[in-house]
Enzyme design. Structure first.
Site, PDB file in Angstrom:
ATOM      1  N   ASP A 161      -0.290   4.944   0.789  1.00  0.00           N
ATOM      2  CA  ASP A 161      -0.558   6.035   1.724  1.00  0.00           C
ATOM      3  C   ASP A 161      -0.647   5.578   3.173  1.00  0.00           C
ATOM      4  O   ASP A 161      -1.409   4.678   3.519  1.00  0.00           O
ATOM      5  CB  ASP A 161      -1.826   6.777   1.307  1.00  0.00           C
ATOM      6  CG  ASP A 161      -1.570   7.576   0.040  1.00  0.00           C
ATOM      7  OD1 ASP A 161      -0.417   8.019  -0.143  1.00  0.00           O
ATOM      8  OD2 ASP A 161      -2.502   7.746  -0.759  1.00  0.00           O
ATOM      9  N   ASP A 179       0.857  -1.172   0.000  1.00  0.00           N
ATOM     10  CA  ASP A 179       0.000   0.000   0.000  1.00  0.00           C
ATOM     11  C   ASP A 179       0.906   1.240   0.000  1.00  0.00           C
ATOM     12  O   ASP A 179       2.058   1.171   0.462  1.00  0.00           O
ATOM     13  CB  ASP A 179      -0.881  -0.027   1.256  1.00  0.00           C
ATOM     14  CG  ASP A 179      -1.614   1.274   1.477  1.00  0.00           C
ATOM     15  OD1 ASP A 179      -2.287   1.737   0.529  1.00  0.00           O
ATOM     16  OD2 ASP A 179      -1.508   1.849   2.581  1.00  0.00           O
ATOM     17  N   ASP A 215      -1.676  -0.462   5.851  1.00  0.00           N
ATOM     18  CA  ASP A 215      -2.166   0.045   7.147  1.00  0.00           C
ATOM     19  C   ASP A 215      -3.672  -0.066   7.299  1.00  0.00           C
ATOM     20  O   ASP A 215      -4.191   0.105   8.387  1.00  0.00           O
ATOM     21  CB  ASP A 215      -1.752   1.516   7.329  1.00  0.00           C
ATOM     22  CG  ASP A 215      -2.533   2.439   6.408  1.00  0.00           C
ATOM     23  OD1 ASP A 215      -2.450   2.239   5.165  1.00  0.00           O
ATOM     24  OD2 ASP A 215      -3.236   3.327   6.907  1.00  0.00           O
TER      25      ASP A 215
HETATM   26 MG   LIG Z   1      -2.984   3.212   3.430  1.00  0.00          MG
END
Ligand SMILES: [Mg+2]
Length: 244
Positions: free
Chosen positions: A12, A10, A181
């Site tokens: 961001d 991922d 995240d």
């Molecule tokens: Mg993210």
């Protein structure tokens, strides 16, 4: 330890400090469009509206242009501002696309992992913003493939997004690890596609769901290096099959 041959990352708030980039781009945009409004208040309002628009976008109910303009139309209407939403939307995208703040350890981790296995960036976002930031970050060249939801027309956690990543790397789900995240988009999404998941949780909070806890949890992005070892030479160089 399992032998992974590829890692999906991922972008961001896993590799990039998106919260900082967004806050700065919003502050710069609003300082022109609405200098009289307290910044915290307007940023909070924007984030609530933006979340609604992304949901509509990911459900296919609006297109990218509708997302980019609609959130500013709604914000200015809600705050009673007479500023031009189209100008603010353009300013915001331009500013955001230039803000490539990597999180601590991200560059070193990606650089080392790229020596070991194939890497694919898997990000929900706008093409111009994500490609602009990636180009400025200096890490883009380490990825075998870059998948952006706007370009693909599919967003995480849709299993088709993860299948596209498997295809892009030429590896089966069983050979991949996904690091991110977001419990829903990255972790539940990857597991739904049969891919092992590693939850990046710098705050160390308990697994909130949805679904079963991931196979791995890390608080430092560099800890991925302990999960992905250098494959045997024969494996790393095996490009013979789509799904080795
Ligand atoms: Mg993210």
């Amino acid at each position: 330890m399992k032998d992974y041959l590829g890692v999906l990352f991922d972008a961001d708030n896993t590799l990039f400090d998106y919260d900082r980039a967004e806050a700065e781009a919003l502050a710069e945009t609003l300082s022109h469009a609405a200098p009289e409004v307290p910044r915290e208040q307007s940023i909070e309002a924007y984030r609530a509206i933006n979340a609604r628009y992304w949901k509509l976008f990911e459900e296919g109910r609006i297109d990218s242009a509708g997302l980019q303009s609609g959130r500013w139309v709604d914000l200015f209407r809600q705050m009673g501002l007479s500023a031009d939403p189209a100008a603010a939307a353009a300013t915001y995208i331009t500013r955001l696309s230039r803000k490539a703040y990597l999180l601590a350890g991200a560059a070193e981790t990606i650089c080392e992992l790229a020596r070991r296995v194939r890497l694919c960036l898997v990000t929900n976002g706008l093409s111009r913003v994500q490609r602009g930031r990636l180009a400025r970050s200096g890490i883009g060249g380490h990825f075998t493939a870059i998948l952006i939801s706007e370009e693909l027309g599919i967003a995480k956690p849709d299993p088709r997004f993860f299948q596209a990543a498997c295809n892009a790397l030429g590896l089966s789900p069983a050979r991949l690890l996904c690091v991110g995240d977001s419990p829903a988009a990255d972790i539940a999404g990857a597991r739904g596609a049969g891919i092992d998941a590693c939850w990046f949780s710098p705050g160390g909070i308990p697994w909130p769901g949805p679904g079963d806890p991931p196979q791995h949890v890390i608080r430092d992005i560099g800890d991925v290096l302990r999960l992905v070892r250098m494959p045997a030479r024969a494996q790393k160089n095996d490009a013979s099959g789509v799904y080795p």
